[in-house]
Design a protein around this motif. Structure first.
Motif, PDB file in Angstrom:
ATOM      1  N   HIS A   1       5.443   6.211  11.331  1.00  0.00           N
ATOM      2  CA  HIS A   1       4.757   5.887  10.034  1.00  0.00           C
ATOM      3  C   HIS A   1       3.800   7.134   9.634  1.00  0.00           C
ATOM      4  O   HIS A   1       2.826   6.994   9.857  1.00  0.00           O
ATOM      5  CB  HIS A   1       4.390   4.692  10.150  1.00  0.00           C
ATOM      6  CG  HIS A   1       3.782   4.294   8.535  1.00  0.00           C
ATOM      7  ND1 HIS A   1       3.790   5.115   7.509  1.00  0.00           N
ATOM      8  CD2 HIS A   1       3.348   2.973   8.160  1.00  0.00           C
ATOM      9  CE1 HIS A   1       3.547   4.505   6.486  1.00  0.00           C
ATOM     10  NE2 HIS A   1       3.381   3.095   6.809  1.00  0.00           N
TER      11      HIS A   1
ATOM     12  N   GLN B   1       3.708  -7.765  14.622  1.00  0.00           N
ATOM     13  CA  GLN B   1       4.590  -7.315  13.723  1.00  0.00           C
ATOM     14  C   GLN B   1       5.867  -8.613  13.774  1.00  0.00           C
ATOM     15  O   GLN B   1       6.709  -8.224  14.181  1.00  0.00           O
ATOM     16  CB  GLN B   1       5.135  -5.929  13.961  1.00  0.00           C
ATOM     17  CG  GLN B   1       4.334  -4.845  14.100  1.00  0.00           C
ATOM     18  CD  GLN B   1       3.936  -4.178  12.657  1.00  0.00           C
ATOM     19  OE1 GLN B   1       4.599  -3.774  12.109  1.00  0.00           O
ATOM     20  NE2 GLN B   1       2.620  -4.467  12.530  1.00  0.00           N
TER      21      GLN B   1
ATOM     22  N   ARG C   1       4.533   0.739  14.294  1.00  0.00           N
ATOM     23  CA  ARG C   1       4.954   2.189  14.068  1.00  0.00           C
ATOM     24  C   ARG C   1       3.591   2.981  13.840  1.00  0.00           C
ATOM     25  O   ARG C   1       3.423   4.231  14.041  1.00  0.00           O
ATOM     26  CB  ARG C   1       5.998   2.287  13.211  1.00  0.00           C
ATOM     27  CG  ARG C   1       5.633   1.601  11.878  1.00  0.00           C
ATOM     28  CD  ARG C   1       6.616   1.359  10.972  1.00  0.00           C
ATOM     29  NE  ARG C   1       6.599   0.662   9.693  1.00  0.00           N
ATOM     30  CZ  ARG C   1       7.257   0.145   9.024  1.00  0.00           C
ATOM     31  NH1 ARG C   1       8.591   0.469   9.170  1.00  0.00           N
ATOM     32  NH2 ARG C   1       7.150  -0.288   7.742  1.00  0.00           N
ATOM     33  N   THR C   2       2.607   2.614  13.172  1.00  0.00           N
ATOM     34  CA  THR C   2       1.612   3.429  12.859  1.00  0.00           C
ATOM     35  C   THR C   2       0.709   3.824  14.343  1.00  0.00           C
ATOM     36  O   THR C   2       0.309   4.771  14.257  1.00  0.00           O
ATOM     37  CB  THR C   2       0.634   2.478  12.157  1.00  0.00           C
ATOM     38  OG1 THR C   2      -0.115   1.511  12.638  1.00  0.00           O
ATOM     39  CG2 THR C   2       1.269   2.020  10.664  1.00  0.00           C
TER      40      THR C   2
ATOM     41  N   ARG D   1      11.403   4.184   2.963  1.00  0.00           N
ATOM     42  CA  ARG D   1      10.930   3.057   4.193  1.00  0.00           C
ATOM     43  C   ARG D   1      12.135   2.377   4.286  1.00  0.00           C
ATOM     44  O   ARG D   1      13.038   2.022   3.344  1.00  0.00           O
ATOM     45  CB  ARG D   1       9.845   2.271   3.495  1.00  0.00           C
ATOM     46  CG  ARG D   1       9.704   1.247   4.590  1.00  0.00           C
ATOM     47  CD  ARG D   1       8.554   0.239   4.311  1.00  0.00           C
ATOM     48  NE  ARG D   1       7.224   1.068   4.777  1.00  0.00           N
ATOM     49  CZ  ARG D   1       6.203   0.324   4.651  1.00  0.00           C
ATOM     50  NH1 ARG D   1       6.015  -0.808   4.367  1.00  0.00           N
ATOM     51  NH2 ARG D   1       5.154   1.224   5.015  1.00  0.00           N
TER      52      ARG D   1
ATOM     53  N   GLN E   1       0.992   7.139   7.194  1.00  0.00           N
ATOM     54  CA  GLN E   1      -0.107   6.186   7.376  1.00  0.00           C
ATOM     55  C   GLN E   1      -1.012   7.125   8.382  1.00  0.00           C
ATOM     56  O   GLN E   1      -2.253   6.925   8.284  1.00  0.00           O
ATOM     57  CB  GLN E   1       0.477   4.982   8.298  1.00  0.00           C
ATOM     58  CG  GLN E   1      -0.695   4.002   8.468  1.00  0.00           C
ATOM     59  CD  GLN E   1      -1.561   3.639   7.471  1.00  0.00           C
ATOM     60  OE1 GLN E   1      -1.080   3.154   6.233  1.00  0.00           O
ATOM     61  NE2 GLN E   1      -3.128   3.670   7.361  1.00  0.00           N
TER      62      GLN E   1
ATOM     63  N   PRO F   1      -4.384  -0.396   9.455  1.00  0.00           N
ATOM     64  CA  PRO F   1      -3.292   0.129   8.465  1.00  0.00           C
ATOM     65  C   PRO F   1      -3.118  -1.100   7.464  1.00  0.00           C
ATOM     66  O   PRO F   1      -2.875  -0.375   6.354  1.00  0.00           O
ATOM     67  CB  PRO F   1      -1.889   0.330   9.243  1.00  0.00           C
ATOM     68  CG  PRO F   1      -2.110  -0.481  10.309  1.00  0.00           C
ATOM     69  CD  PRO F   1      -3.822  -0.722  10.758  1.00  0.00           C
ATOM     70  N   LEU F   2      -3.623  -2.275   7.668  1.00  0.00           N
ATOM     71  CA  LEU F   2      -3.132  -3.337   6.575  1.00  0.00           C
ATOM     72  C   LEU F   2      -1.768  -3.605   6.300  1.00  0.00           C
ATOM     73  O   LEU F   2      -1.009  -2.364   6.642  1.00  0.00           O
ATOM     74  CB  LEU F   2      -4.081  -3.265   5.256  1.00  0.00           C
ATOM     75  CG  LEU F   2      -5.558  -2.885   5.558  1.00  0.00           C
ATOM     76  CD1 LEU F   2      -6.081  -2.766   4.009  1.00  0.00           C
ATOM     77  CD2 LEU F   2      -6.160  -4.239   6.164  1.00  0.00           C
ATOM     78  N   PRO F   3      -1.064  -4.659   6.273  1.00  0.00           N
ATOM     79  CA  PRO F   3      -1.947  -5.737   6.031  1.00  0.00           C
ATOM     80  C   PRO F   3      -2.561  -6.601   6.930  1.00  0.00           C
ATOM     81  O   PRO F   3      -1.808  -6.561   8.282  1.00  0.00           O
ATOM     82  CB  PRO F   3      -0.840  -6.705   5.335  1.00  0.00           C
ATOM     83  CG  PRO F   3       0.520  -6.063   6.131  1.00  0.00           C
ATOM     84  CD  PRO F   3       0.199  -4.712   6.005  1.00  0.00           C
TER      85      PRO F   3
ATOM     86  N   ARG G   1      -1.862  -5.538  13.326  1.00  0.00           N
ATOM     87  CA  ARG G   1      -1.194  -6.868  12.887  1.00  0.00           C
ATOM     88  C   ARG G   1      -0.081  -7.296  13.995  1.00  0.00           C
ATOM     89  O   ARG G   1       0.640  -6.131  14.209  1.00  0.00           O
ATOM     90  CB  ARG G   1      -0.459  -7.123  11.600  1.00  0.00           C
ATOM     91  CG  ARG G   1       0.490  -7.863  11.227  1.00  0.00           C
ATOM     92  CD  ARG G   1       0.751  -7.597   9.706  1.00  0.00           C
ATOM     93  NE  ARG G   1       1.832  -6.739   9.549  1.00  0.00           N
ATOM     94  CZ  ARG G   1       2.940  -6.896   9.830  1.00  0.00           C
ATOM     95  NH1 ARG G   1       3.760  -7.997   9.624  1.00  0.00           N
ATOM     96  NH2 ARG G   1       3.725  -5.741   9.428  1.00  0.00           N
TER      97      ARG G   1
ATOM     98  N   ARG H   1       0.800  -1.319  -0.071  1.00  0.00           N
ATOM     99  CA  ARG H   1       0.020  -0.079  -0.102  1.00  0.00           C
ATOM    100  C   ARG H   1       0.734   1.308   0.034  1.00  0.00           C
ATOM    101  O   ARG H   1       0.636   2.132  -0.779  1.00  0.00           O
ATOM    102  CB  ARG H   1      -0.859  -0.104   1.227  1.00  0.00           C
ATOM    103  CG  ARG H   1      -2.097  -0.412   1.101  1.00  0.00           C
ATOM    104  CD  ARG H   1      -2.616  -1.216   2.301  1.00  0.00           C
ATOM    105  NE  ARG H   1      -1.685  -2.038   2.623  1.00  0.00           N
ATOM    106  CZ  ARG H   1      -1.896  -3.333   2.482  1.00  0.00           C
ATOM    107  NH1 ARG H   1      -2.832  -3.818   1.768  1.00  0.00           N
ATOM    108  NH2 ARG H   1      -1.070  -4.339   2.772  1.00  0.00           N
ATOM    109  N   THR H   2       1.839   1.488   0.808  1.00  0.00           N
ATOM    110  CA  THR H   2       2.507   2.650   1.134  1.00  0.00           C
ATOM    111  C   THR H   2       3.224   2.839  -0.440  1.00  0.00           C
ATOM    112  O   THR H   2       3.018   4.061  -0.741  1.00  0.00           O
ATOM    113  CB  THR H   2       3.458   2.574   2.332  1.00  0.00           C
ATOM    114  OG1 THR H   2       2.614   2.421   3.391  1.00  0.00           O
ATOM    115  CG2 THR H   2       3.885   3.789   2.441  1.00  0.00           C
TER     116      THR H   2
HETATM  117  C1  NCD Z   1       2.051  -0.734   8.036  1.00  0.00           C
HETATM  118  C2  NCD Z   1       3.502  -0.749   8.524  1.00  0.00           C
HETATM  119  O1  NCD Z   1       4.291  -0.722   7.315  1.00  0.00           O
HETATM  120  O2  NCD Z   1       3.794  -0.349   9.492  1.00  0.00           O
HETATM  121  N1  NCD Z   1       1.617  -0.996   6.863  1.00  0.00           N
HETATM  122  C3  NCD Z   1       1.161   0.103   6.102  1.00  0.00           C
HETATM  123  O3  NCD Z   1       2.176   1.021   5.791  1.00  0.00           O
HETATM  124  N2  NCD Z   1      -0.123   0.253   5.824  1.00  0.00           N
HETATM  125  C4  NCD Z   1       1.363  -1.753   9.043  1.00  0.00           C
HETATM  126  C5  NCD Z   1       2.042  -2.990   9.037  1.00  0.00           C
HETATM  127  O4  NCD Z   1       2.910  -3.448   8.307  1.00  0.00           O
HETATM  128  O5  NCD Z   1       1.297  -4.101   9.998  1.00  0.00           O
END
Ligand code: NCD
Length: 307
Positions: free
Chosen positions: A129, A227, A162-163, A101, A132, A263-265, A225, A51-52
């Motif tokens: 992040h 991590q 981090r989100t 990133r 996000q 934030p997904l995934p 999720r 996504r990002t």
């Molecule tokens: C998040 C991330 O990368 O921190 N994903 C994202 O950018 N949407 C959340 C995650 O990976 O769990």
């Protein structure tokens, strides 16, 4: 040169302006389709992303600009031992703005100190992040019509997520936000976030391991999720990964107008049966992510005098 490394690099007024611009972009996309013509975004992703990275790239394309991509650390000179500082100096010769990133906390900050173009932190290790967070704030604003007077539950991996850290930082600056921190003991919010953000601003928060007990109070439920990539051993991950699984049964006690964000995934922390529930906002959140990144790219390029 303005960068976005930490969400507090933006004042609340600037945040609100960015969100307003993102909403205008969402409503009038044609108005912006040539705004970044002949400009280039370098997306430097030294950690996995769907996504990002794609939302940054789609954002630049929808602004009429172009994109240069490193999507795999092994295909760049980082694998030969090049420093982040040298990479930033090099990429400044080719592009107008960088989204980075990196698995190391602080790497985008180092890049910003060495680049001659704006640098955006697209996620640094378990730290921050901020884009996000812009996505999350826009989603909350579009769903709830406000960013104050909300009870917000954060559920899952609050230690490495981090989100979560960036969103708590951002929401701490709005009025009357109640924070409900839901996690197993081992995945509690780091004490530096509690001390520097929550306690430093005298903010009300509760910590619990019991999602079902607190779900009736929540206006927002921010699921995360566990991590896996930040764990030191697989055994701990396997023990903790299914700590919370949101099911239609558990949602029965929630408010009718709860907004569920993620934030997904997603791995399995939200049952797919919830996707059709009107309270599920995580795929709308994905779309909002492109609009806020368009607003951010436009704003930083204007401030840099590039546009
Ligand atoms: C998040 C991330 O990368 O921190 N994903 C994202 O950018 N949407 C959340 C995650 O990976 O769990």
């Amino acid at each position: 040169m303005r960068h976005l490394i930490d969400i507090t690099d933006l004042s609340v007024e600037e945040l609100d302006e960015l969100l307003d611009l993102a909403s205008d972009i969402a409503e009038n996309p044609k108005k912006y389709q040539e705004s970044c013509k002949h400009k280039k975004l370098a997306s430097l992703f030294f950690e996995p992303s769907t996504r990002t990275r794609l939302s940054f790239e789609a954002a630049m394309f929808d602004l009429g600009g172009n994109v240069l991509t490193v999507s795999d650390a092994n295909s760049s000179s980082a694998s030969k031992g090049e420093s982040v500082a040298d990479t930033a100096k090099t990429v400044s010769c080719y592009a107008d703005i960088i989204a980075m990133r990196h698995p190391k906390e602080g790497a985008p900050f180092v890049a910003s100190k060495n680049a001659s173009i704006p640098v955006i932190n697209a996620g640094d290790g378990g730290h921050n992040h901020p884009t996000q967070t812009l996505t999350d704030l826009l989603t909350i604003k579009r769903e709830k019509g406000r960013l104050d007077n909300l009870t917000v539950g954060f559920c899952g991996d609050l230690k490495f997520g981090r989100t979560v850290h960036s969103l708590i930082d951002a929401l701490s600056r709005y009025t009357n936000i109640k924070f409900v921190l839901i996690s197993p003991e081992e995945l509690k919010l780091p004490s530096y976030v509690k001390k520097d953000v929550l306690a430093a601003n005298n903010l009300e928060y509760v910590q619990t391991a019991d999602l079902e007990e607190v779900i009736p109070q929540l206006d927002i439920l921010y699921m995360t999720r566990v991590q896996r990539e930040r764990f030191f051993n697989e055994e701990d991950y396997l023990r903790l990964k299914d700590s919370y699984i949101l099911t239609p049964e558990k949602l029965k006690k929630a408010k009718e107008d709860l907004a569920i964000l993620h934030p997904l995934p997603r791995v399995n922390e939200i049952s797919v049966a919830i996707d059709e529930d009107p309270r599920a906002c995580y795929f709308k959140q994905v779309l909002n992510g492109k609009f806020v990144r368009m607003a951010l790219i436009l704003t930083l390029l204007k401030e840099a005098g590039t546009l």
